[in-house]
Design a protein around this motif. Structure first.
Motif, PDB file in Angstrom:
ATOM      1  N   PRO A  57       1.270 -25.126  31.423  1.00 12.23           N
ATOM      2  CA  PRO A  57       0.317 -25.044  30.309  1.00 12.23           C
ATOM      3  C   PRO A  57      -0.674 -26.194  30.247  1.00 12.23           C
ATOM      4  O   PRO A  57      -1.755 -26.040  29.668  1.00 12.23           O
ATOM      5  CB  PRO A  57       1.226 -25.030  29.073  1.00 12.23           C
ATOM      6  CG  PRO A  57       2.485 -25.697  29.506  1.00 12.23           C
ATOM      7  CD  PRO A  57       2.658 -25.304  30.935  1.00 12.23           C
ATOM      8  N   ASP A  58      -0.340 -27.334  30.852  1.00 12.62           N
ATOM      9  CA  ASP A  58      -1.211 -28.509  30.757  1.00 12.62           C
ATOM     10  C   ASP A  58      -2.085 -28.718  31.986  1.00 12.62           C
ATOM     11  O   ASP A  58      -2.923 -29.625  31.997  1.00 12.62           O
ATOM     12  CB  ASP A  58      -0.360 -29.770  30.534  1.00 12.62           C
ATOM     13  CG  ASP A  58       0.448 -29.697  29.241  1.00 12.62           C
ATOM     14  OD1 ASP A  58      -0.072 -29.142  28.262  1.00 12.62           O
ATOM     15  OD2 ASP A  58       1.594 -30.179  29.236  1.00 12.62           O
ATOM     16  N   ALA A  78      -5.812 -23.692  23.061  1.00 15.53           N
ATOM     17  CA  ALA A  78      -5.026 -24.058  21.885  1.00 15.53           C
ATOM     18  C   ALA A  78      -5.788 -24.966  20.932  1.00 15.53           C
ATOM     19  O   ALA A  78      -5.581 -24.935  19.726  1.00 15.53           O
ATOM     20  CB  ALA A  78      -3.733 -24.740  22.325  1.00 15.53           C
ATOM     21  N   ILE A 116       1.620 -18.524  22.736  1.00 18.04           N
ATOM     22  CA  ILE A 116       2.465 -19.581  23.290  1.00 18.04           C
ATOM     23  C   ILE A 116       1.612 -20.635  23.970  1.00 18.04           C
ATOM     24  O   ILE A 116       0.850 -20.326  24.898  1.00 18.04           O
ATOM     25  CB  ILE A 116       3.495 -18.980  24.266  1.00 18.04           C
ATOM     26  CG1 ILE A 116       4.392 -17.986  23.511  1.00 18.04           C
ATOM     27  CG2 ILE A 116       4.321 -20.070  24.918  1.00 18.04           C
ATOM     28  CD1 ILE A 116       5.404 -17.277  24.367  1.00 18.04           C
ATOM     29  N   GLU A 117       1.740 -21.872  23.502  1.00 17.93           N
ATOM     30  CA  GLU A 117       0.964 -22.984  24.039  1.00 17.93           C
ATOM     31  C   GLU A 117       1.800 -23.940  24.879  1.00 17.93           C
ATOM     32  O   GLU A 117       1.255 -24.708  25.662  1.00 17.93           O
ATOM     33  CB  GLU A 117       0.332 -23.780  22.889  1.00 17.93           C
ATOM     34  CG  GLU A 117      -0.500 -22.940  21.936  1.00 17.93           C
ATOM     35  CD  GLU A 117      -0.905 -23.729  20.704  1.00 17.93           C
ATOM     36  OE1 GLU A 117      -0.632 -24.950  20.676  1.00 17.93           O
ATOM     37  OE2 GLU A 117      -1.479 -23.135  19.778  1.00 17.93           O
ATOM     38  N   ASP A 118       3.127 -23.921  24.705  1.00 21.61           N
ATOM     39  CA  ASP A 118       3.983 -24.921  25.340  1.00 21.61           C
ATOM     40  C   ASP A 118       4.742 -24.320  26.524  1.00 21.61           C
ATOM     41  O   ASP A 118       4.474 -23.191  26.945  1.00 21.61           O
ATOM     42  CB  ASP A 118       4.961 -25.491  24.310  1.00 21.61           C
ATOM     43  CG  ASP A 118       5.718 -24.389  23.564  1.00 21.61           C
ATOM     44  OD1 ASP A 118       6.235 -23.470  24.238  1.00 21.61           O
ATOM     45  OD2 ASP A 118       5.770 -24.429  22.322  1.00 21.61           O
ATOM     46  N   ASP A 119       5.709 -25.090  27.061  1.00 17.47           N
ATOM     47  CA  ASP A 119       6.491 -24.633  28.202  1.00 17.47           C
ATOM     48  C   ASP A 119       7.947 -24.370  27.826  1.00 17.47           C
ATOM     49  O   ASP A 119       8.842 -24.446  28.680  1.00 17.47           O
ATOM     50  CB  ASP A 119       6.422 -25.647  29.346  1.00 17.47           C
ATOM     51  CG  ASP A 119       6.964 -27.011  28.939  1.00 17.47           C
ATOM     52  OD1 ASP A 119       7.302 -27.193  27.752  1.00 17.47           O
ATOM     53  OD2 ASP A 119       7.041 -27.891  29.811  1.00 17.47           O
ATOM     54  N   LEU A 120       8.198 -24.032  26.562  1.00 16.72           N
ATOM     55  CA  LEU A 120       9.547 -23.682  26.135  1.00 16.72           C
ATOM     56  C   LEU A 120       9.896 -22.267  26.603  1.00 16.72           C
ATOM     57  O   LEU A 120       9.011 -21.476  26.941  1.00 16.72           O
ATOM     58  CB  LEU A 120       9.673 -23.780  24.611  1.00 16.72           C
ATOM     59  CG  LEU A 120       9.388 -25.156  23.993  1.00 16.72           C
ATOM     60  CD1 LEU A 120       9.515 -25.087  22.474  1.00 16.72           C
ATOM     61  CD2 LEU A 120      10.317 -26.214  24.577  1.00 16.72           C
ATOM     62  N   GLN A 144       8.481 -18.092  30.072  1.00 20.87           N
ATOM     63  CA  GLN A 144       8.193 -19.527  30.013  1.00 20.87           C
ATOM     64  C   GLN A 144       6.898 -19.813  30.759  1.00 20.87           C
ATOM     65  O   GLN A 144       6.739 -19.412  31.917  1.00 20.87           O
ATOM     66  CB  GLN A 144       9.332 -20.339  30.654  1.00 20.87           C
ATOM     67  CG  GLN A 144       9.096 -21.848  30.624  1.00 20.87           C
ATOM     68  CD  GLN A 144      10.196 -22.627  31.336  1.00 20.87           C
ATOM     69  OE1 GLN A 144      10.998 -22.058  32.092  1.00 20.87           O
ATOM     70  NE2 GLN A 144      10.245 -23.933  31.109  1.00 20.87           N
ATOM     71  N   ARG A 145       5.985 -20.496  30.107  1.00 20.99           N
ATOM     72  CA  ARG A 145       4.762 -20.919  30.795  1.00 20.99           C
ATOM     73  C   ARG A 145       5.108 -22.020  31.783  1.00 20.99           C
ATOM     74  O   ARG A 145       5.874 -22.940  31.485  1.00 20.99           O
ATOM     75  CB  ARG A 145       3.724 -21.413  29.785  1.00 20.99           C
ATOM     76  CG  ARG A 145       3.248 -20.325  28.835  1.00 20.99           C
ATOM     77  CD  ARG A 145       2.069 -20.776  28.022  1.00 20.99           C
ATOM     78  NE  ARG A 145       0.891 -20.991  28.860  1.00 20.99           N
ATOM     79  CZ  ARG A 145      -0.272 -21.443  28.399  1.00 20.99           C
ATOM     80  NH1 ARG A 145      -0.396 -21.745  27.134  1.00 20.99           N
ATOM     81  NH2 ARG A 145      -1.284 -21.605  29.214  1.00 20.99           N
TER      82      ARG A 145
END
Length: 577
Positions: free
Chosen positions: A8-9, A351, A367-371, A4-5
């Motif tokens: 990311p933001d 991204a 992977i760009e999100d925090d899922l 999990q990231r």
């Protein structure tokens, strides 16, 4: 194992790994880097038995540990190489210490890893060289189930080039890699930017400017070692924490002197000083900036890893240059091809570009999100949903079965460690010849000589002549041609009425050009606006005597040659500049 990231933001340099089944009643979690915006309480689900079992710090750039004090739970080990641990310890103690929560707790829980080390039961980790910055490391994981094991290589930020004397990723590492976690690559090669930064710093010093280079601790050590080995650099003085670390690590370079204490007197004409932090509004670099802010001949060069913070107004020049020692897409592909892993996880920090993942014969997760993503399901490495069955079957079949081989940590090959050696400019990606060419003065200094008089322009044709030409079948655009000719004559006349002098072009990077005036008149003032008339040497025969120079500027020609200019003080903006 799940990925999990963590931010990311707000930076993207941190992520969380979850290991299920290694502890009887809990899920062991490992945080890799505690960067901007990371909150471990938001990441862990304690109702599922998740607990923080350790933290890895890949390198000592402040953005990798700035929230470490907020996320370091009691007795949670913080893993780092000796060099990274020492840099962080120096940054958090002594004069002008960095502001990070609970520095004492961080230092107490820091664990130096210099070989195989058990993270939790069944999971061992080992640091490996990844270049990027002094002391930086990736980590090789051995995940054991009985006599079976699998490998995970966390490379994160990396280079295959040397970085500050530390080796890059070894492409002939004698270990088979099952999975890799890497940071996305940059679009442009970094070497030209590093060379340009060194060129600009050396050029400024060689013109007699006082140059202050501001950087974080790893970058300061890196650039000081490079500048100290460039023949074109003058005396390089490193101050404060960077000097302390330079001494403790036993570094040396021909043109470098060190002053661990705060010594403002180290600033001098034609000298280069290196200090922290990157943004000179506090700490030692802030003090030095205050000393230079009213000096129009001084230059402050900030080496940044991302967007530069705007600086307050000052009379000295402040310039921000990129120092992001990261791989290109070709390098990313080269590393993946060298290890041929089953699975590659790319933490995509770009991204918006929507480039997709690297082209390789592996399962690729961009992977760009925090899922939360499952990378290993307890039996095999998981393929992304978009991988078709035939491709999945082919990739799995080409991987050798290592399940019954002897454990790496007990019987495997010797894994290299991030160890310092004498930096080599070419191996670092620095083109010394380019630096030499850029700082050379294209116009030799010489005594003023008498120049031929400026020729007078031919008289303009009269309106009667123009009318006659048009009536006799001449071009119908003669009026426009005459207007252009009259404008040119007006320009030439202004050159005759005024004075010209020679100036040379200085490339400041980022499409910014500065114009260095030969023997500038005393009437020049910092911030003064002037009107410019710019001509290249080969464009005309104007060569007035140099002793009659006035305010002027230049504009670069295509070949970077010197230009002659003519200008007068004006209320109008300097459009040519």
């Amino acid at each position: 194992m799940h990925y999990q990231r963590a931010n990311p933001d707000t930076g993207g340099e941190s992520f969380l790994l979850r290991f299920e089944g290694v502890c009887s009643d809990r899920i062991a979690c490992l945080l890799v880097n505690s960067g901007r915006g990371v909150d471990i309480d938001d990441l862990l689900d304690e109702s599922r038995g998740e607990h923080l079992a350790g933290i890895i710090i890949n390198n000592a750039h402040p953005e990798c540990y700035c929230t470490l004090g907020e996320n370091a739970r009691d007795d949670v080990p913080i893993y780092a190489t000796h060099q990274t641990a020492q840099i962080i310890a120096t940054a958090l103690t002594g004069p002008h210490a960095r502001t990070v929560d609970q520095p004492e707790t961080i230092l107490e829980q820091m664990v130096v890893v210099d070989g195989w080390h058990q993270f939790v039961n069944g999971v061992q980790l080992h640091p490996v060289p990844v270049g990027h910055a002094p002391g930086a490391a990736g980590f090789l994981f051995e995940i054991v189930d009985g006599k079976r094991y699998r490998t995970l290589f966390v490379a994160d930020e990396y280079t295959v080039r040397q970085a500050g004397g530390y080796p890059g990723v070894s492409l002939d590492l004698d270990v088979e890699i099952d999975a890799m976690i890497v940071t996305d690559a940059v679009d442009q090669p970094v070497q030209p930017a590093l060379t340009e930064a060194c060129s600009i710093i050396c050029e400024r010093a060689n013109t007699g400017s006082t140059v202050l280079v501001t950087a974080d601790e790893p970058t300061g050590l890196h650039v000081a070692g490079l500048l100290g080995r460039l023949e074109q650099s003058r005396s390089v003085t490193i101050l404060g924490r960077i000097a302390t670390l330079w001494e403790e690590f036993g570094y040396s370079a021909p043109n470098v002197t060190i002053h661990p204490e705060d010594r403002v007197e180290a600033l001098g004409s034609g000298s280069i000083a290196v200090a922290t932090p990157t943004t000179p509004v506090q700490g030692l670099s802030g003090r030095l900036f205050e000393e230079l802010s009213d000096d129009p001949d001084a230059v402050v060069v900030r080496l940044t890893h991302g967007e530069a913070t705007p600086m307050s107004a000052s009379r000295c020049m402040v310039q921000s240059l990129p120092w992001r020692n990261l791989p290109t897409h070709d390098t990313l592909s080269t590393v993946i091809d060298a290890f041929t892993p089953v699975q590659v996880v790319v933490a995509d920090r770009n991204a918006a570009a929507d480039r997709g993942g690297p082209s390789c014969d592996s399962f690729v997760w961009c992977i760009e999100d925090d899922l939360v993503y499952t990378l290993f399901d307890g039996a095999r490495w998981v393929a992304p949903a978009e991988v078709d069955p035939d491709t999945e079957h082919r990739i799995r079949n080409r991987v050798s079965d290592r399940y019954e081989e002897p454990l790496l940590s007990e019987h495997g090959p010797t894994i290299p460690l991030p160890q310092y050696s004498e930096p080599d400019l070419a191996a670092e990606g620095i083109n010394a010849e380019t630096v030499h060419e850029q700082i050379q003065d294209p116009v030799p200094q010489s005594e003023p000589t008498e120049q031929p008089a400026t020729p007078m322009p031919p008289p303009a044709p009269s309106d009667t002549t123009a009318e006659s030409s048009a009536t006799d079948g001449g071009t119908t655009s003669i009026g426009a041609s005459l207007a252009a000719l009259n404008e040119r004559l007006t320009t030439v006349q202004s050159m005759i009425d005024g004075r010209t002098h020679r100036a040379s072009v200085v490339n400041a990077g980022d499409d910014v050009y500065l114009f260095r005036i030969r023997n500038p008149p005393a009437s020049f003032e910092h911030g003064q606006e002037v009107s410019l008339l710019v001509t290249a040497d080969d464009d005309h025969g104007l060569n007035p005597p140099q002793e009659s120079q006035r305010q002027a500027g230049t504009e670069p020609t295509d070949d970077g040659s010197d230009t002659e200019t003519d200008s007068e003080p004006s209320d109008a903006p300097t459009e040519a500049a």
